[in-house]
Motif scaffolding. Structure first.
Motif, PDB file in Angstrom:
ATOM      1  N   LEU A 170      47.117  16.215 129.161  1.00 19.68           N
ATOM      2  CA  LEU A 170      48.279  16.561 128.340  1.00 19.68           C
ATOM      3  C   LEU A 170      48.687  15.413 127.412  1.00 19.68           C
ATOM      4  O   LEU A 170      49.693  15.495 126.720  1.00 19.68           O
ATOM      5  CB  LEU A 170      49.468  16.921 129.252  1.00 19.68           C
ATOM      6  CG  LEU A 170      49.216  18.070 130.242  1.00 19.68           C
ATOM      7  CD1 LEU A 170      50.407  18.241 131.172  1.00 19.68           C
ATOM      8  CD2 LEU A 170      48.937  19.369 129.495  1.00 19.68           C
ATOM      9  N   SER A 192      55.512  18.775 128.141  1.00 21.21           N
ATOM     10  CA  SER A 192      54.194  19.276 127.791  1.00 21.21           C
ATOM     11  C   SER A 192      53.654  20.190 128.898  1.00 21.21           C
ATOM     12  O   SER A 192      53.063  21.239 128.629  1.00 21.21           O
ATOM     13  CB  SER A 192      53.284  18.074 127.569  1.00 21.21           C
ATOM     14  OG  SER A 192      52.012  18.498 127.292  1.00 21.21           O
ATOM     15  N   THR A 241      52.819  24.055 128.294  1.00 25.57           N
ATOM     16  CA  THR A 241      51.423  24.477 128.434  1.00 25.57           C
ATOM     17  C   THR A 241      51.266  25.541 129.525  1.00 25.57           C
ATOM     18  O   THR A 241      50.518  26.498 129.350  1.00 25.57           O
ATOM     19  CB  THR A 241      50.539  23.248 128.788  1.00 25.57           C
ATOM     20  OG1 THR A 241      50.805  22.223 127.828  1.00 25.57           O
ATOM     21  CG2 THR A 241      49.060  23.592 128.764  1.00 25.57           C
TER      22      THR A 241
END
Ligand code: ATP
Ligand code: MG
Length: 354
Positions: free
Chosen positions: A101, A168, A172
């Motif tokens: 990430l 993140s 995601t």
């Protein structure tokens, strides 16, 4: 919901005065409030190996040194969980997933990493593990549901990176439950304590830079180090006016002295402001200021040294405590790792048909 606190140190040497004012004092204050859910203190050996791959013995031998420094300075293993990073392998597995990430360029922009690469001469030969340590540190923080991280200001970019990773991860994988808590840094209130300069006046006080006064230094060494500390190179004669900015001895006085110290050791001045203005006007020699600082530092270090003498007699007891706590930390981290994998969709057992 009460806070979960996590912080740590690399076993690359003994702890120094920068640790004491930058992070240890905050930890001890928090520990004594008892107003938290859990308090983890991690001896970051895996992280220490990222720039000491060829010196495992140094890292290994310093684990006990750091643990002794903690307890001598006032951390209580009955109140805080002190553990060893590499004995919690779940952290490494978490790092493997979180690495995906974060971009290489993001890590290269991290100001602390940039400074450390320069300091270690790594600019052209960066070990991947070293560049990646902010991600590994994010795992350490996130694995325990940490909400508060007491640190010095060199660690702010790491906490920022951890917060970015939380966002993140959420963007995601759209987790259906809260996998990671958003951590916050806790800096010392006194600004100079968040980044105590080294004796050379150049870098922050640091184990790797050889510019530190260690909590375990004996009186003679402390005196020698203080007498060699960087002051104002233009303050040659006592009558010359002296500069306070960049003067390490005054920086340390800012960090450590209070009005009581003046009453005890230097009654001709009321407080630090008076001492500073005399120095700036001229007529005050470095040796007098350094002697005053020495007395203050000795007052802090003497009880720490005495406690260390006792602790060093039974290191097995400390190792046993560390191993036991590492197991507890591993159990806790496994719960987060499992939740994380479940929410990423890495739950292969669900593929089995009944
Ligand atoms: P190394 O040189 O191996 O990186 P270090 O002296 O920088 O060692 P770390 O183990 O990296 O020590 O840092 C542990 C904690 O102490 C971190 O929270 C860091 O912010 C804090 N700290 C380290 N040095 C200072 C300093 N000079 N002033 C204030 N806080 C510090
Ligand atoms: Mg460091």
């Amino acid at each position: 919901m009460k806070d979960i606190i996590l912080t740590g140190d690399r076993p690359t040497g003994n702890l120094h005065l920068g640790h004491y004012v930058g992070s240890l004092q905050n930890r001890i204050n928090l520990q004594n409030t008892l107003d938290y859910e859990k308090f983890y203190i991690m001896i970051a050996d895996t992280q220490a190996l990222t720039d000491n791959a060829d010196n495992v013995d140094k890292v290994k031998n310093n684990i006990i040194q750091v643990a002794i420094d903690y307890i001598s300075a006032g951390l209580d293993p009955n109140k805080v969980c002190i553990f060893i990073q590499s004995m919690v392998p779940e952290l490494a597995e978490m790092t493997t997933y979180l690495m995906n990430l974060v971009t290489v360029s993001r890590l290269q922009r991290n100001p602390t990493i940039k400074e450390e690469l320069k300091q270690r001469g790594f600019e052209r030969t960066i070990p991947i593990g070293f560049l990646n340590y902010p991600v590994s540190q994010a795992s350490d923080i996130l694995a325990f549901g940490t909400t508060i991280v007491p640190v010095g200001d060199d660690q702010l970019p790491m906490i920022e990176q951890t917060r970015e990773i939380v966002n993140s991860f959420n963007n995601t994988y759209n987790p259906t439950e809260e996998v990671f808590k958003m951590p916050k840094a806790l800096l010392p209130k006194n600004k100079i304590c968040a980044r105590l300069p080294g004796l050379d006046g150049k870098l922050k006080m640091s184990k790797s830079a050889g510019n530190a006064i260690y909590l375990c230094d004996d009186s003679k060494t402390v005196k020698q180090k203080i007498m060699s500390a960087y002051t104002d190179p233009d303050h040659i004669k006592i009558t010359d006016p002296g500069k306070i900015e960049g003067n390490v001895v005054f920086a340390y006085l800012d960090a450590f002295c209070n009005d009581e110290h003046f009453k005890k050791y230097l009654p001709e001045y009321k407080n630090l402001d008076e001492l500073k203005s005399h120095y700036q006007q001229g007529g005050l020699g470095d040796v007098k200021v350094k002697n005053f600082l020495y007395q203050i530092i000795e007052e802090i270090l003497t009880p720490i040294r005495e406690k260390r003498e006792l602790l060093i007699k039974d290191v097995n007891k400390i190792y046993e405590m560390l191993f036991e706590n590492s197991l507890k930390a591993s159990n806790q981290a496994r719960k987060t790792l499992e939740k994380m994998k479940e929410n990423m969709g890495l739950n292969y057992k669900k593929l089995l048909k009944n």
